[in-house]
Design an enzyme around this catalytic site. Structure first.
Site, PDB file in Angstrom:
ATOM      1  N   TYR A  52       0.817  -1.219   0.000  1.00 53.24           N
ATOM      2  CA  TYR A  52       0.000   0.000   0.000  1.00 53.24           C
ATOM      3  C   TYR A  52       0.850   1.268   0.000  1.00 53.24           C
ATOM      4  O   TYR A  52       0.379   2.322   0.425  1.00 53.24           O
ATOM      5  CB  TYR A  52      -0.928   0.003   1.209  1.00 53.24           C
ATOM      6  N   ASN A 115     -13.553  -3.224   4.218  1.00 55.84           N
ATOM      7  CA  ASN A 115     -14.465  -3.246   3.070  1.00 55.84           C
ATOM      8  C   ASN A 115     -14.323  -4.495   2.200  1.00 55.84           C
ATOM      9  O   ASN A 115     -14.679  -4.504   1.035  1.00 55.84           O
ATOM     10  CB  ASN A 115     -14.326  -1.959   2.256  1.00 55.84           C
ATOM     11  N   GLU A 129       0.901  -5.403  -8.937  1.00 54.93           N
ATOM     12  CA  GLU A 129       0.349  -6.129  -7.784  1.00 54.93           C
ATOM     13  C   GLU A 129       0.385  -7.643  -8.006  1.00 54.93           C
ATOM     14  O   GLU A 129       0.611  -8.403  -7.071  1.00 54.93           O
ATOM     15  CB  GLU A 129      -1.077  -5.646  -7.514  1.00 54.93           C
TER      16      GLU A 129
HETATM   17  N1  UDP Z   1      -9.204   3.272   3.493  1.00 56.55           N
HETATM   18  C1  UDP Z   1      -9.445   3.638   4.802  1.00 56.55           C
HETATM   19  N2  UDP Z   1      -9.922   4.910   5.056  1.00 56.55           N
HETATM   20  C2  UDP Z   1     -10.153   5.811   4.066  1.00 56.55           C
HETATM   21  C3  UDP Z   1      -9.891   5.433   2.734  1.00 56.55           C
HETATM   22  C4  UDP Z   1      -9.411   4.163   2.483  1.00 56.55           C
HETATM   23  O1  UDP Z   1      -9.270   2.846   5.708  1.00 56.55           O
HETATM   24  O2  UDP Z   1     -10.577   6.940   4.352  1.00 56.55           O
HETATM   25  C5  UDP Z   1      -8.693   1.926   3.220  1.00 56.55           C
HETATM   26  C6  UDP Z   1      -9.743   1.002   2.604  1.00 56.55           C
HETATM   27  O3  UDP Z   1      -9.552  -0.312   3.120  1.00 56.55           O
HETATM   28  C7  UDP Z   1      -9.405   1.061   1.135  1.00 56.55           C
HETATM   29  C8  UDP Z   1      -7.877   1.156   1.177  1.00 56.55           C
HETATM   30  O4  UDP Z   1      -7.622   1.999   2.295  1.00 56.55           O
HETATM   31  O5  UDP Z   1      -9.877  -0.076   0.442  1.00 56.55           O
HETATM   32  C9  UDP Z   1      -7.233   1.761  -0.046  1.00 56.55           C
HETATM   33  O6  UDP Z   1      -7.832   3.018  -0.321  1.00 56.55           O
HETATM   34  P1  UDP Z   1      -8.225   3.429  -1.795  1.00 56.55           P
HETATM   35  O7  UDP Z   1      -8.560   4.867  -1.783  1.00 56.55           O
HETATM   36  O8  UDP Z   1      -7.154   2.965  -2.738  1.00 56.55           O
HETATM   37  O9  UDP Z   1      -9.589   2.615  -2.044  1.00 56.55           O
HETATM   38  P2  UDP Z   1      -9.914   1.358  -2.977  1.00 56.55           P
HETATM   39  O10 UDP Z   1      -9.035   1.445  -4.179  1.00 56.55           O
HETATM   40  O11 UDP Z   1      -9.629   0.123  -2.152  1.00 56.55           O
HETATM   41  O12 UDP Z   1     -11.374   1.502  -3.294  1.00 56.55           O
END
Ligand code: UDP
Ligand code: MG
Length: 136
Positions: A52, A115, A129
């Site tokens: 990440y 999520n 990835e």
């Molecule tokens: N996440 C979080 N808080 C936030 C935004 C994201 O805990 O305010 C976590 C969540 O598990 C998310 C991951 O960080 O899936 C990666 O964030 P991203 O914005 O890349 O979202 P995604 O691509 O997973 O939709």
């Protein structure tokens, strides 16, 4: 025009813990994804931090890496035409409360952090990835 693509999916700890693995895989298959490779593993926090890394400046970074390494995950290479976007559509919005009906996050997600699924956000990141988890 559409191309056969591969993307990386992760069934996150909150979903593995609730034994949702088979239900989620069935939904992928019903939506035309082929699971080309998969493994169950538990990440070290340092590995989650690497995975990440794009989020390292975000306020949620440390908690996110703690969470992703908190229990077993299932990582999968999914193949389909337009797999990257198709998987993002099937996953739904990052925040399950904002995700559309029928999406994985609407169905299974507990909160914006827990999520249930990860999916690559671009073809370039999908390849990175996939290599992260499956390149020897
Ligand atoms: N996440 C979080 N808080 C936030 C935004 C994201 O805990 O305010 C976590 C969540 O598990 C998310 C991951 O960080 O899936 C990666 O964030 P991203 O914005 O890349 O979202 P995604 O691509 O997973 O939709
Ligand atoms: Mg993302």
């Amino acid at each position: 025009m559409s191309d056969l693509e591969q993307t990386l999916s992760i069934i996150k700890p909150d979903a593995v813990e609730r034994n949702l693995e088979n239900e989620i895989k069935t939904i992928f298959q019903k939506n035309g994804f082929k699971i080309k490779n998969e493994k169950k593993l538990k990440l070290e926090k340092s590995e989650a931090e690497q995975f990440y890394k794009v989020h390292e400046t975000k306020p949620f970074y440390s908690d996110l890496c703690e969470y992703l390494s908190s229990g077993p995950v299932i990582v999968m290479i999914l193949e389909k035409e337009n797999a990257v976007k198709s998987n993002r559509d099937l996953m739904g919005a990052t925040d399950p409360s904002k995700a559309e009906e029928g999406t994985l996050r609407k169905l299974f997600g507990k909160s914006i952090d827990k999520n249930s699924v990860h999916g690559s956000d671009s073809l370039e990141n999908a390849q990175k990835e996939i290599d992260f988890f499956f390149k020897n």
